[in-house]
Design a protein around this motif. Sequence first.
Motif, PDB file in Angstrom:
ATOM      1  N   UNK A 113       0.806  -1.215   0.000  1.00 12.84           N
ATOM      2  CA  UNK A 113       0.000   0.000   0.000  1.00 12.84           C
ATOM      3  C   UNK A 113       0.839   1.265   0.000  1.00 12.84           C
ATOM      4  N   UNK A 114       2.152   1.127   0.095  1.00 11.69           N
ATOM      5  CA  UNK A 114       3.037   2.277   0.045  1.00 11.69           C
ATOM      6  C   UNK A 114       4.220   2.129   0.975  1.00 11.69           C
ATOM      7  N   UNK A 115       5.412   2.250   0.420  1.00 11.37           N
ATOM      8  CA  UNK A 115       6.653   2.189   1.177  1.00 11.37           C
ATOM      9  C   UNK A 115       7.508   3.373   0.771  1.00 11.37           C
ATOM     10  N   UNK A 116       8.254   3.918   1.720  1.00  6.64           N
ATOM     11  CA  UNK A 116       9.113   5.051   1.391  1.00  6.64           C
ATOM     12  C   UNK A 116      10.347   4.995   2.270  1.00  6.64           C
ATOM     13  N   UNK A 117      11.458   5.456   1.708  1.00  5.98           N
ATOM     14  CA  UNK A 117      12.700   5.463   2.469  1.00  5.98           C
ATOM     15  C   UNK A 117      13.586   6.598   1.962  1.00  5.98           C
ATOM     16  N   UNK A 118      14.164   7.336   2.891  1.00  2.72           N
ATOM     17  CA  UNK A 118      15.199   8.301   2.543  1.00  2.72           C
ATOM     18  C   UNK A 118      16.406   8.017   3.423  1.00  2.72           C
ATOM     19  N   UNK A 119      17.338   8.942   3.475  1.00  4.16           N
ATOM     20  CA  UNK A 119      18.562   8.684   4.228  1.00  4.16           C
ATOM     21  C   UNK A 119      18.315   8.583   5.728  1.00  4.16           C
ATOM     22  N   UNK A 120      17.217   9.188   6.187  1.00  3.78           N
ATOM     23  CA  UNK A 120      17.003   9.268   7.628  1.00  3.78           C
ATOM     24  C   UNK A 120      15.903   8.347   8.157  1.00  3.78           C
TER      25      UNK A 120
END
Length: 226
Positions: free
Chosen positions: A171-178
Amino acid sequence: MSTVESAGEPRAASPAVTALQTADWRRRVFALYASVRRMAASDAAAAHAHWISCRDELFSSHPASPLLPEDRARFTGLPVTSYDPEWRFELPIHAPSEPRRMDVETGTDGVVPFDLLGTVRVPLSGTLDVWRLSSYGGGIFVPVKDALAGRPGGTYGGGRYLIDTIKGADLGLDADEDEATVVLDFNFAYNPSCAYDPAWACPLAQAGNTLAVEVPVGERYAGTYA
């Protein structure tokens, strides 16, 4: 077991036919969730209605449906509650305090290993473990078992699935450096295949994926699909 029609009587499908039917089921589920994510960006309730309609069509007509033949004959739709936006969350994944592994015996696929990726804190409900499939292909897995599990008119006793990217349920995944986040929308909680056919061996919700509260949305379970 999948069947194909011969001269007057059904016969078991060949392994090649069964494999292609299963692959087609997976392809359709991946496409379904891709469309759900697009629609949910502007209208989550419409995305949910689309999800219900497409799953009902798959379960009723696709040759790889997990429904038993006698259940498919009287199937009129999966018991899913109306959409409630209060049960949709975008939550950060918190790192685990210590490594943990879950080994699931599936029979046909042998032992499937999962490693604890972290936990999410569901507002006013508790915490859920987020698992990573640690064998070929990877994937994120979040099951849930709530206080309605196993109760008449409640939810499936072994728990339901929220996220299973191995099978396309994303349903939605997100990742950044933090930070890494995951969308958990309990309106889309669905029963594993073993809820329809006991021949399936499914990873089920363990203690870390059990909530003490009732989750009144998503797919229910009555033991029949009449």
